[in-house]
Scaffold this motif. Sequence first.
Motif, mmCIF file in Angstrom:
data_model
loop_
_atom_site.group_PDB
_atom_site.id
_atom_site.type_symbol
_atom_site.label_atom_id
_atom_site.label_comp_id
_atom_site.label_asym_id
_atom_site.label_seq_id
_atom_site.Cartn_x
_atom_site.Cartn_y
_atom_site.Cartn_z
ATOM 1 N N LYS A 1 7.427 4.752 -0.613
ATOM 2 C CA LYS A 1 7.452 5.397 0.704
ATOM 3 C C LYS A 1 8.410 4.735 1.685
ATOM 4 O O LYS A 1 8.488 5.159 2.842
ATOM 5 C CB LYS A 1 6.043 5.358 1.323
ATOM 6 N N PHE A 2 9.132 3.712 1.274
ATOM 7 C CA PHE A 2 9.936 2.919 2.218
ATOM 8 C C PHE A 2 11.377 3.393 2.346
ATOM 9 O O PHE A 2 12.125 2.868 3.171
ATOM 10 C CB PHE A 2 9.938 1.441 1.801
ATOM 11 N N GLY A 3 11.813 4.347 1.526
ATOM 12 C CA GLY A 3 13.223 4.695 1.516
ATOM 13 C C GLY A 3 14.024 3.670 0.732
ATOM 14 O O GLY A 3 13.491 2.666 0.250
ATOM 15 N N ARG B 1 0.817 -1.210 0.000
ATOM 16 C CA ARG B 1 0.000 0.000 0.000
ATOM 17 C C ARG B 1 0.854 1.265 0.000
ATOM 18 O O ARG B 1 0.331 2.365 -0.130
ATOM 19 C CB ARG B 1 -0.930 0.003 1.214
ATOM 20 N N ASN B 2 2.170 1.116 0.134
ATOM 21 C CA ASN B 2 3.065 2.273 0.146
ATOM 22 C C ASN B 2 4.133 2.183 -0.920
ATOM 23 O O ASN B 2 5.230 2.703 -0.755
ATOM 24 C CB ASN B 2 3.713 2.440 1.515
ATOM 25 N N GLY B 3 3.828 1.521 -2.031
ATOM 26 C CA GLY B 3 4.760 1.421 -3.128
ATOM 27 C C GLY B 3 5.002 -0.009 -3.558
ATOM 28 O O GLY B 3 4.716 -0.959 -2.818
ATOM 29 N N HIS B 4 5.523 -0.141 -4.764
ATOM 30 C CA HIS B 4 5.809 -1.455 -5.340
ATOM 31 C C HIS B 4 7.322 -1.637 -5.458
ATOM 32 O O HIS B 4 8.040 -0.685 -5.732
ATOM 33 C CB HIS B 4 5.201 -1.581 -6.742
ATOM 34 N N TYR B 5 7.779 -2.872 -5.274
ATOM 35 C CA TYR B 5 9.192 -3.150 -5.533
ATOM 36 C C TYR B 5 9.347 -4.525 -6.150
ATOM 37 O O TYR B 5 8.507 -5.409 -5.952
ATOM 38 C CB TYR B 5 10.049 -2.982 -4.272
ATOM 39 N N LEU B 6 10.418 -4.664 -6.926
ATOM 40 C CA LEU B 6 10.701 -5.911 -7.630
ATOM 41 C C LEU B 6 11.676 -6.747 -6.829
ATOM 42 O O LEU B 6 12.693 -6.248 -6.345
ATOM 43 C CB LEU B 6 11.301 -5.622 -9.005
#
Length: 500
Positions: free
Chosen positions: A296-298, A241-246
């Motif tokens: 949003k995770f840095g 909910r605070n961004g996507h990452y691969l």
Amino acid sequence: MTLAPVSFARAADGDAGSGSGSAGGSEDSRTVTGHLEPGAPDFVYLPVDVPRGVREIHVSYGYDRPQVPAGTTGNALDIGIFDERGTRDGGRGFRGWSGGFRTEFAISADRAATTPAYLPGPVRAGRWHVVLGPYTIAPQGLDYEVTITLRYGPAGETAPPRFPPERAKGRGRAWYRGDCHLHTVHSDGARTPAETAAAAREAKLDFITTTEHNTSSGHAAWEGLWGDDLLVLCGEEVTTRNGHYLAVGTDPGVFVDWRYRARDDAYPRYVRQIHAAGGLVVPAHPNCPFVGCQWKFGYEGADAVEVWNGPWTTDDELAVAAWDNALTAGREGGGAGRGSMDWLPAVGNSDAHRDGQVVGLPQTVVLADDLSRQALLAGLRAGRSWLAESADVDVEFTASGPRGEHAGIGERLRAAQDGKVTVRLKVTGGPAETQVRFMTDEGQLYATTLPDGAGTVEWGTTPSYASFVRAEVRHPAADGGASGLPGAMAAMTNPIWLGR
């Protein structure tokens, strides 16, 4: 949030449990309805008590889509399922997630009968959990209906998965072109794996990564599609909910949980999991404007960042600018195995889902010792890579010093601070009126035009003047430069670092 359990324990007597039911014959169904208000938890768990003797579990659902006032979000409800092993953090019982892409799914031991995005295997007795994910909720709330159908009979056997090999023939130490962000019918894509593999070959790619949203089901979907000319890596797009990452290049079969926000302090655990599984952590489209997509995770623990996603847009321009600022500040990165590196390499991927979205637009070109999982990931992690809009574009980018020192993309030219450095860029296959820019920690310090899209450009500097240099190859500005904004990117490199 956990709802009242749905029981099939007395199916033969027609007991409806917590919903309506139909009993008898070879299958039984239960339907549950409910209402969610704005501010509901991210995930709503519907327990389902599954008895012995079930061959297949089938789930269908729907929800209302009322009109909403201008400027507010409507209803969107995702769905997935965990088996009797539970829903604990980390997803040991994970059996599939289709988000909002499907209205129904089935799971059985038969791999061919199990819906893509879900993992085949026996439907064992115990408490399963259907998971609802209210992505957005309208001001008036969200009404939903879920129907669970159990089909009885012998469970059958699940054929062991065939995962892609870890290497292909390759060309020895060379530059390899790849696309590490792709979707098929195993999440919200419209292409089959076969169609995606064909598109990758048409784009002249050497490798791809399967990155379905929040599921590992695609890892075993490529049998017969890899070959000497195409390596398939396993991965996932972890859609929080605070961004996507691969998760790029993980061990086959590894599933990465997505059920957390930045405030939950769970992300570092999954960074460690991906690294332990041999993969890379790559925040995806960090400036995407859609709900839940902005990063949003840095960047602590990340191994690279996707600064170019699909056809070039303002989002990409913002992502490259933020990445460039971080290069200058020297404070991003820190992924496992990065050693003394304190910068985060850039990558570009297509994020292609369906026809009209071009596989390999863009692509990342990696210098690797061979066409293998380990060599490619090492090249990506080290930043020995550049990005291109297609295989038609080729660049060579180097820096040399006064005493014969030499460095390529992602490397450091160890020259004295006042030592003369020559930066050289060779371009072929660029657009007409190619715009070449040399970008440094001070910004653009050199620019020129290649009228025919090909040529060699040289520029002199010193490490005291530029601590790094990276190259951009762009189309002419669409407005002729009136706005001051550059044209769309055709290719760009990771930096060459200058100085000791």
